[in-house]
Write an enzyme that holds these catalytic residues in place. Structure first.
Site, PDB file in Angstrom:
ATOM      1  N   HIS A  91       0.979  -1.106   0.075  1.00 56.24           N
ATOM      2  CA  HIS A  91       0.052   0.154   0.072  1.00 56.24           C
ATOM      3  C   HIS A  91       0.955   1.261   0.081  1.00 56.24           C
ATOM      4  O   HIS A  91       0.399   2.285  -0.450  1.00 56.24           O
ATOM      5  CB  HIS A  91      -0.950  -0.202   1.121  1.00 56.24           C
ATOM      6  CG  HIS A  91      -0.167   0.298   2.459  1.00 56.24           C
ATOM      7  ND1 HIS A  91      -0.166  -0.745   3.429  1.00 56.24           N
ATOM      8  CD2 HIS A  91       0.165   1.378   3.017  1.00 56.24           C
ATOM      9  CE1 HIS A  91       0.618   0.029   4.639  1.00 56.24           C
ATOM     10  NE2 HIS A  91       0.629   1.294   4.458  1.00 56.24           N
ATOM     11  N   ASP A 102      -0.152  -7.505   1.157  1.00 52.10           N
ATOM     12  CA  ASP A 102       0.204  -6.234   1.297  1.00 52.10           C
ATOM     13  C   ASP A 102       1.770  -6.345   1.209  1.00 52.10           C
ATOM     14  O   ASP A 102       2.301  -5.236   2.043  1.00 52.10           O
ATOM     15  CB  ASP A 102      -0.296  -5.569   2.532  1.00 52.10           C
ATOM     16  CG  ASP A 102      -0.243  -4.026   2.530  1.00 52.10           C
ATOM     17  OD1 ASP A 102      -0.077  -3.431   1.254  1.00 52.10           O
ATOM     18  OD2 ASP A 102      -0.093  -3.268   3.616  1.00 52.10           O
ATOM     19  N   SER A 124       4.973   2.144   8.088  1.00 55.87           N
ATOM     20  CA  SER A 124       4.835   1.214   6.798  1.00 55.87           C
ATOM     21  C   SER A 124       5.990   0.672   6.230  1.00 55.87           C
ATOM     22  O   SER A 124       6.426   1.448   5.740  1.00 55.87           O
ATOM     23  CB  SER A 124       3.719   1.778   6.074  1.00 55.87           C
ATOM     24  OG  SER A 124       2.755   2.095   6.453  1.00 55.87           O
TER      25      SER A 124
END
Length: 486
Positions: free
Chosen positions: A115, A146, A220
């Protein structure tokens, strides 16, 4: 059913973390164990000193252009069709993103979260505290977990060493390293709160490590490591009401990520086994409505795709899959993970409970088609177009036929037939069970529903205290809902 009620109460903030080992990577030297005093760890500095150089900053840039578009799904679409206007948006915007990544081989392969880079038109990698920048290219991405693999043209990089995440236990101490809010190589400490978490609806293949190590925006693609400095997982999301850390974070296990990375490296995509059946977890309410005795668990088949491996093996809608290849299946997540991990053309032996009778079925798996999940529906002939006359069923649920206009408005495939929910009382038992506007009721107590007239006729024959088992098409797949009597 197909939605979890808590999603209305909290915000999932995607914030991923990172990496894993692959057979092609060259592992960094073992980190120096944390110093101890009488068996108590007094500092993690040697571990951080060893691991931090492997964690990089990921910069992304993308330009978003959009014309006048109505929201394609949900309540707004229903209001547009049955009355009222849908909000519209337009504009053009340049977006810049910041995330984290982990070096997984000395020759420039970097693992991050899908993402973080999925829509990026340019990706730059910042190395070290001085942020030496390199342009990166995507080797491959996997939205289902992901995970994304990047490559930069550089040699002799400090690659991280990977742990066996299957050995991780609740209570183990872990460190999260990343770039929250742009604060480079920030380290936080916590423990593993739980393993094998799923059912959040974040990605298709959920088997998360839960941790209370602080994870925030920008983490992330960063690393979750153990006390030996080995990578345990990719930090992927936080559970939060405010958008910030509240002590509940999730990481993709390194073992799962390793398999994904190897496939991306070798083939540029992830190859998974495909059965061709939509499944959901069996709840006590569904078990009661289906008259299943005891306390059964498993994956309930909501739909079987035409000509799929599942159909060829004899799997039917309403079957309860209780075991696969000798391993007990507790819920739909476990089955999805197991089937996805089996190579196409291999056989999976499934134990099935069909209306109280046990069966053993052998499914020869196909390869998961691109952009397809385990869902599907039966073939059917087209409906004739008609005006959507509403009828009320189940007390507080207004339904209508699926006309061509309704099908277009809701983006329904031609094989989906039934009665569409045009309006629903928020305080009704149906709404509390999870039904909503735009859902299509396909069966009631295993009786097929072709249109609103069918549904009205069936509903009139229901006994006052009888639990109602409803099969519903919602959010792209079929599933079951147990409805309490009025």
């Amino acid at each position: 059913m197909l939605r979890a009620p808590f999603r209305r109460l909290v915000i999932f903030v995607i914030t991923i973390s990172c990496a894993q080992a692959v057979t092609f990577s060259v592992a960094a030297d073992e980190a120096t164990p944390a110093p101890t005093r009488q068996g108590i760890i007094t500092t993690f500095a040697p571990i951080v000193d060893k691991v931090a150089p492997s964690v990089v900053t990921v910069f992304t840039t993308q330009t978003v252009s959009r014309g006048l578009t109505a929201y394609p799904f949900g309540d707004d679409t229903l209001r547009q069709f049955f009355g009222g206007q849908s909000p519209q948006r337009q504009g053009k915007q340049t977006l810049q993103g910041l995330g984290s990544g982990v070096i997984v081989s000395p020759d420039g392969y970097i693992l991050t979260a899908n993402h973080v880079v999925s829509d990026a038109q340019e990706i730059m990698i910042g190395l070290g505290t001085d942020l030496r920048k390199y342009k990166a290219k995507k080797v491959g991405t996997d939205p289902g977990t992901d995970v994304a693999l990047l490559k930069i043209d550089e040699k002799n990089l400090p690659a991280i060493k990977f742990a066996d995440s299957e050995k991780a236990l609740a209570g183990d101490i872990v460190l999260a390293i990343g770039n929250p809010f742009g604060l480079r190589q920030t380290v936080t400490m916590g423990i593993i709160s739980a393993v094998g978490r799923g059912g959040m609806g974040i990605v298709d293949y959920e088997n998360f490590i839960q941790t209370d190590a602080a994870i925030n925006m920008g983490n992330s693609g960063g690393a979750l490591v153990d006390t030996e400095g080995r990578l345990l997982g990719i930090n992927t999301a936080i559970f939060s009401r405010s958008g910030g850390n509240q002590g509940i974070g999730f990481a993709i296990p390194a073992t799962l990520a390793r398999d994904v990375m190897q496939s991306l490296r070798e083939k540029g995509r992830v190859v998974r086994g495909y059965m061709g059946a939509s499944v959901q977890t069996l709840t006590p309410e569904l078990a009661d409505a289906m008259k299943l005795k005891g306390q059964p668990t498993g994956a309930l088949v909501g739909e079987v795709s035409p000509k799929s491996p599942a159909e060829k093996a004899g799997i039917k809608t309403g079957d309860l899959i209780t075991a696969a290849n000798g391993k007990k299946i507790s819920d739909s997540r476990e089955l999805r993970l197991m089937i996805g991990s089996i190579a196409p053309a291999s056989k999976a032996q499934l134990e099935v409970n069909r209306e109280g009778q046990s069966k053993t079925l052998n499914v020869e798996l196909a390869e998961m088609p691109p952009g397809v999940s385990e869902d599907g529906g039966p073939e059917a002939t087209p409906e004739e177009s008609a005006q959507p006359e509403k009828a009320t069923v189940f007390g507080g649920v207004a339904v209508a036929d699926i006309t061509d206009d309704v099908r277009t408005a809701l983006n329904l495939a031609k094989e989906i037939h039934g009665a569409v929910i045009a309006d629903i009382d928020a305080d009704s038992p149906a709404a509390k069970a999870g039904l909503r506007e735009g859902d299509v009721i396909q069966e009631v107590n295993k009786q097929s529903v072709r249109n609103a007239k069918d549904l009205v006729a069936i509903s009139k024959k229901l006994k006052p205290n009888e639990k109602i088992l409803i099969r519903v098409w919602s959010q792209g797949r079929s599933g079951f809902v147990a409805l309490e009597p009025k």
